[in-house]
Design a protein around this motif. Structure first.
Motif, PDB file in Angstrom:
ATOM      1  N   GLY A 103      -3.197  -0.231  -4.260  1.00 12.68           N
ATOM      2  CA  GLY A 103      -3.684   0.503  -3.102  1.00 12.68           C
ATOM      3  C   GLY A 103      -2.507   0.900  -2.223  1.00 12.68           C
ATOM      4  O   GLY A 103      -1.631   0.066  -1.958  1.00 12.68           O
ATOM      5  N   ILE A 104      -2.455   2.153  -1.817  1.00 17.19           N
ATOM      6  CA  ILE A 104      -1.396   2.633  -0.931  1.00 17.19           C
ATOM      7  C   ILE A 104      -2.033   3.080   0.380  1.00 17.19           C
ATOM      8  O   ILE A 104      -2.975   3.880   0.384  1.00 17.19           O
ATOM      9  CB  ILE A 104      -0.625   3.801  -1.561  1.00 17.19           C
ATOM     10  N   VAL A 105      -1.511   2.554   1.486  1.00 17.33           N
ATOM     11  CA  VAL A 105      -1.991   2.918   2.817  1.00 17.33           C
ATOM     12  C   VAL A 105      -0.881   3.686   3.526  1.00 17.33           C
ATOM     13  O   VAL A 105       0.206   3.143   3.765  1.00 17.33           O
ATOM     14  CB  VAL A 105      -2.368   1.679   3.648  1.00 17.33           C
ATOM     15  N   VAL A 146      -8.449  -1.697   6.896  1.00 15.00           N
ATOM     16  CA  VAL A 146      -8.195  -0.880   5.711  1.00 15.00           C
ATOM     17  C   VAL A 146      -7.697  -1.737   4.555  1.00 15.00           C
ATOM     18  O   VAL A 146      -8.175  -1.622   3.420  1.00 15.00           O
ATOM     19  CB  VAL A 146      -7.196   0.247   6.053  1.00 15.00           C
ATOM     20  N   VAL A 147      -6.756  -2.624   4.824  1.00 15.08           N
ATOM     21  CA  VAL A 147      -6.224  -3.504   3.780  1.00 15.08           C
ATOM     22  C   VAL A 147      -7.313  -4.403   3.223  1.00 15.08           C
ATOM     23  O   VAL A 147      -7.415  -4.606   2.001  1.00 15.08           O
ATOM     24  CB  VAL A 147      -5.052  -4.339   4.329  1.00 15.08           C
ATOM     25  N   LEU A 202      -5.231   5.831  -3.109  1.00 19.61           N
ATOM     26  CA  LEU A 202      -4.489   6.302  -1.946  1.00 19.61           C
ATOM     27  C   LEU A 202      -5.421   6.514  -0.763  1.00 19.61           C
ATOM     28  O   LEU A 202      -6.442   7.191  -0.880  1.00 19.61           O
ATOM     29  CB  LEU A 202      -3.797   7.622  -2.292  1.00 19.61           C
ATOM     30  N   THR A 203      -5.030   5.961   0.400  1.00 19.19           N
ATOM     31  CA  THR A 203      -5.814   6.202   1.601  1.00 19.19           C
ATOM     32  C   THR A 203      -4.901   6.298   2.812  1.00 19.19           C
ATOM     33  O   THR A 203      -3.720   5.950   2.751  1.00 19.19           O
ATOM     34  CB  THR A 203      -6.874   5.099   1.822  1.00 19.19           C
ATOM     35  N   GLY A 248     -12.755  12.885   1.038  1.00 20.75           N
ATOM     36  CA  GLY A 248     -12.316  11.717   1.784  1.00 20.75           C
ATOM     37  C   GLY A 248     -11.346  10.852   1.006  1.00 20.75           C
ATOM     38  O   GLY A 248     -10.669  11.304   0.091  1.00 20.75           O
ATOM     39  N   HIS A 249     -11.306   9.589   1.359  1.00 17.82           N
ATOM     40  CA  HIS A 249     -10.433   8.588   0.754  1.00 17.82           C
ATOM     41  C   HIS A 249     -11.268   7.357   0.386  1.00 17.82           C
ATOM     42  O   HIS A 249     -12.353   7.180   0.905  1.00 17.82           O
ATOM     43  CB  HIS A 249      -9.335   8.172   1.746  1.00 17.82           C
ATOM     44  N   PRO A 250     -10.714   6.522  -0.501  1.00 25.07           N
ATOM     45  CA  PRO A 250      -9.436   6.636  -1.206  1.00 25.07           C
ATOM     46  C   PRO A 250      -9.533   7.579  -2.409  1.00 25.07           C
ATOM     47  O   PRO A 250     -10.540   7.611  -3.103  1.00 25.07           O
ATOM     48  CB  PRO A 250      -9.170   5.201  -1.682  1.00 25.07           C
TER      49      PRO A 250
END
Length: 199
Positions: A5-7, A35-36, A97-98, A132-134
């Motif tokens: 996961g990438i923030v 988010v995490v 990705l978010t 939207g995300h992710p």
């Protein structure tokens, strides 16, 4: 299949008057934690947070076990943060990705998007007509998206150029897609519009 996961949390928050979105309070903790937690509970094996404008404070606020990378070129736009995140999130087959200013994100949303993803596609959650995300990529696609990105567009150029492989997944009801860009959006942090609390 392992998932990174990438923030993206490097922006200067200029439209919020110069505030770090990652550090905005949400449910008694920094928004970054919301988010995490959703990414982790939703099935990501490792989380990478890309910091920039407020790097020291954002890195210090990260939950234990989260990888952080500082983007020194954050002011050039989201594209540079995307490259930093993808480069740092090594050893995983799939990238989720978010952005950090997504208080309505839920673990259920993340689980649903990851479960729907198929190799060779780009999985894009939608809320009505709104993307939207992710966004979920195979790693090779994430690398190309990062390489092609310019300015503040993130992966938009890559998605537009590969519409035939973009799998739009209706996620209406799994999360409130609202983001926090201007002071009027801060009401989202008070719980308005958050449909599910399983983060």
């Amino acid at each position: 299949m392992t998932v990174a996961g990438i923030v993206l949390a490097a922006g200067g928050g200029t439209r919020l008057g110069g505030r770090a979105k990652a550090l905005l309070p949400h449910r008694g903790r920094p928004l970054l934690h919301t988010v995490v937690a959703a990414l982790t509970a939703g099935g990501c094996d490792e989380i990478t947070v890309v910091a920039g404008a407020y790097a020291d404070d954002v890195v210090a606020a990260c939950p234990p076990g989260v990888r952080t990378v500082v983007n020194p070129r954050w002011a050039e736009g989201m594209s540079t943060s995307l490259r930093c995140g993808v480069d740092a999130a090594t050893g995983h087959e799939v990238i989720a990705l978010t952005v950090v200013d997504f208080p309505g994100i839920t673990a259920e949303l993340v689980r649903t998007v990851l479960a729907a993803h198929r190799p060779g596609t780009i999985t894009l959650p939608t809320f009505g007509d709104r993307p939207g995300h992710p966004v979920v990529f195979d790693r090779p696609d994430a690398e190309v998206a990062a390489r092609e990105a310019v300015g503040d567009e993130g992966a938009r150029r890559f998605l537009a150029g590969h519409r035939d492989r973009v799998r739009r997944l209706d996620c209406t009801g799994l999360a409130d897609p609202g983001d926090v860009d201007v002071p009027g959006d801060l009401a989202l942090l008070e719980g308005q519009g958050v449909t599910r609390g399983d983060t």
